[in-house]
Design an enzyme around this catalytic site. Structure first.
Site, mmCIF file in Angstrom:
data_model
loop_
_atom_site.group_PDB
_atom_site.id
_atom_site.type_symbol
_atom_site.label_atom_id
_atom_site.label_comp_id
_atom_site.label_asym_id
_atom_site.label_seq_id
_atom_site.Cartn_x
_atom_site.Cartn_y
_atom_site.Cartn_z
ATOM 1 C CG HIS A 61 -5.588 -2.449 10.605
ATOM 2 N ND1 HIS A 61 -5.675 -3.694 10.506
ATOM 3 C CD2 HIS A 61 -4.639 -2.175 9.526
ATOM 4 C CE1 HIS A 61 -5.046 -4.564 9.839
ATOM 5 N NE2 HIS A 61 -4.361 -3.537 9.315
ATOM 6 C CD GLU A 70 -4.554 -6.579 6.461
ATOM 7 O OE1 GLU A 70 -4.166 -6.147 7.605
ATOM 8 O OE2 GLU A 70 -3.660 -7.046 5.655
ATOM 9 C CD GLN A 111 -1.688 -2.417 1.759
ATOM 10 O OE1 GLN A 111 -0.285 -2.440 1.937
ATOM 11 N NE2 GLN A 111 -2.863 -3.268 2.076
ATOM 12 C CD GLN A 156 -2.279 -10.420 0.603
ATOM 13 O OE1 GLN A 156 -2.692 -9.240 1.041
ATOM 14 N NE2 GLN A 156 -1.597 -11.120 1.177
ATOM 15 C CE1 TYR A 199 -4.863 -7.744 10.277
ATOM 16 C CE2 TYR A 199 -2.212 -7.545 11.271
ATOM 17 C CZ TYR A 199 -3.350 -7.813 10.233
ATOM 18 O OH TYR A 199 -2.800 -7.576 9.035
ATOM 19 C CG ASP A 220 -0.995 -3.904 11.566
ATOM 20 O OD1 ASP A 220 -0.989 -2.880 10.737
ATOM 21 O OD2 ASP A 220 -0.527 -4.846 11.354
#
Length: 567
Positions: free
Chosen positions: A442, A463, A113, A159, A466, A398
């Site tokens: 996050h 995402e 990113q 990905q 976490y 994160d």
């Protein structure tokens, strides 16, 4: 996570040769750019590359991030290859004799990113978006625009990836979500999707390329500001006459440097100047105010605005044609309401947007935590109509180097939930907002909340956080388990998303569950195309993809699982 920022700017000319190629590896907080009016004005004979970062052992061992010096042995990946850029030049790939056989096979652009490639021409070989010369070759997403790659692009283990308004000789490979928007040479869209997981969209409905600094024939510096275009394909500079737009002399800019007071910057903007942020970190103890139509704010070398004492670093009024490009925003130690506000909520000017001259945000990046503890309720808030967002990474950290108390030997990963606080990454209240390339990750409630009408998003990657410490702290007030990553408000009647992925990895509490990755009103005018979920690498559950539809991803069944269209 340091404060250094770098821009390597090449005057028009040829650099390197067939016998002595110029070899560049781009590191963190570095932008390499040509100063020509055309990408062909600066020619690099050699390679400009990003390789994997290698560790002697798994840096996430025992739940802790333990970086080590680069090593030829151990774990290698590009998952953390953030905050760098390449633009406005051409590369003739030439491999020096000292490179080994594997490195000679391609030019490696193994990034994740906040790493854009724009307005670049590459000939003489293939370009690999992963570094397969060291393993594993993991990479986690990137962005290419307005570029021509004469050889093959090897996406491999990337990905997810967005390539738009470009020209490629061949596209090879797919992982979970490869999107080609207005790309000549893209593979035909396959009815067998998601095998392969490649989406080809014939043209880009809304586009404005990022402005660039250049030197004219007289040796004077200027900034070229591309015009807004619609329904476009291929590179802008391949058109007859080149990229449409206008030049602004550097004398019309206030050229800022770190340490300049915000009051001085605002005085210059009020006097009619544009703003050029030279590389560095700018501490913003009050808001930089951009209030005049067609004002350009251009950052070089990942220039960064850090909030101080809870300030909003940048406020943009609802005036057409304002451009913010190449700027990173960091939350500060004191809670800010927002880091970049586009239009004031309820401002009557929000109805005055211009569909042919939208406010444009290009390569704008956001962080809550990482280099230091950070706090902001929202990173990006869009209250204006007719806004174009072209590539952004909006990240609540994160991992990082925040100043935690490590006397107990703890590295802070479990403390970030309470210290690096960010509720929402992006809130869109304006109508007719288009986004090409949203990476949002996050956040502690909805990562993206879309309240405006007729929103269009091409490519979304997320995402979930976490580290929710318990299900109770990851449960909405109405009892819903978790917050969707992508939320379209119930009142919205028209909205469209192409290609969105949501991932989970509940590192700190394996029992935490998220019920839906996407939540949208159930009506014909709200359409989600090719969305999916994935368990990244361990504990964590997303029960459904959208509105109770779609398979669960878990530690045992990681996916990716897809919904091709909803409803």
């Amino acid at each position: 996570m340091g404060r250094e920022r770098y821009a390597l700017l090449f005057q028009p000319g040829v650099y390197g040769s067939a016998t002595e190629p110029l070899m560049i590896q781009i590191g963190y907080y570095t932008e390499v750019a040509g100063l020509g009016q055309s990408p062909q004005d600066v020619r690099i004979m050699g390679k400009i590359e990003v390789y994997n970062r290698c560790f002697e052992k798994d840096p996430y061992q025992d739940g802790k991030f333990i970086p080590t010096d680069n090593s030829e042995e151990g774990l290698c990946f590009a998952l953390n290859s953030f905050w760098r850029g390449l633009s406005n030049l051409s590369i003739q790939i030439i491999t020096p004799g000292y490179q080994d056989t594997c490195r000679a096979t391609a030019m490696f652009w193994a990034i994740s990113q906040a790493a854009s490639m724009r307005r670049v021409s590459i000939e003489g070989g293939d370009v690999s978006l992963m570094d397969y010369c060291s393993n594993p070759a993991y990479a986690s997403g990137g962005f290419i625009a307005d570029s021509k790659i004469g050889g093959k692009i090897i996406s491999g283990s990337q990905q997810q990836f967005l390539t738009r308004n470009s020209n490629v000789g061949e596209w090879s490979g797919s992982a979970w979500n490869q999107v080609l928007l207005g790309v000549t040479g893209a593979p035909a869209d396959d009815s067998k999707y998601p095998d392969p997981a490649i989406t080809t969209i014939e043209s880009n409905p809304a586009n404005r390329e990022r402005p660039w600094l250049y030197v004219d024939d007289a040796g004077a510096y200027n900034v070229f500001v591309p015009a807004f275009t619609s329904d476009t394909k291929d590179t802008s500079w391949s058109l007859n006459g080149g990229t449409p737009g206008k030049s602004i002399p550097i004398s019309d800019f206030y050229v800022a440097k770190p340490g300049d007071a915000v009051s001085e910057i605002n005085e210059q903007l009020s006097a009619g100047k544009h703003l050029l942020l030279t590389p560095g970190v700018y501490d913003a103890d009050e808001s930089i105010l951009v209030e005049r139509a067609d004002t350009v704010v251009l950052g070089l070398g990942i220039a960064t605005l850090t909030a101080v004492n809870g300030a909003v670093p940048l406020k943009v009024s609802s005036q057409p044609g304002i451009i913010v490009a190449g700027v990173t925003f960091d939350g500060g130690l004191t809670l800010s309401p927002v880091l970049l506000q586009v239009g004031a909520l309820g401002d009557p000017l929000t109805s005055n947007g211009d569909p042919n001259n939208p406010i444009t945000l290009s390569d704008v990046y956001f962080r809550i935590g990482g280099p230091h503890i950070g706090k902001s309720n929202v990173c990006l808030e869009i209250n204006s109509n007719h806004v174009l967002v072209d590539h952004t990474w909006v990240w609540r950290a994160d991992h990082g180097v925040e100043d935690f108390d490590k006397s107990d030997g703890f590295d802070g990963d479990n403390e970030r939930w309470a210290t690096n606080t960010g509720l929402n990454g992006v809130i869109v209240n304006g109508n007719d907002v288009t986004a090409t390339g949203l990476f949002v990750e996050h956040f502690q409630e909805y990562n993206l909340c879309w309240n405006g009408e007729r929103g269009r998003v091409f490519f979304f990657q997320n995402e979930l956080p976490y580290e929710p410490p318990s299900q109770a702290e990851w449960t909405a007030d109405d009892g819903t388990l978790g917050w969707a990553a992508y939320k379209v408000s119930d009142a919205v009647t028209e909205h469209e998303l192409w290609c969105g992925g949501v991932y989970c990895y509940n590192r700190n509490n394996p029992d935490v569950v998220t019920v839906n990755a996407f939540e949208v009103p159930e009506r014909d005018g709200v359409v989600l195309n090719r969305i999916y979920t994935r368990n990244l690498s361990g504990p964590g559950t997303i029960q459904h993809i959208v509105n109770g539809v779609g398979r669960s991803v878990t530690d045992a069944e990681k996916g990716p699982f897809y919904v091709i269209q909803y409803p």
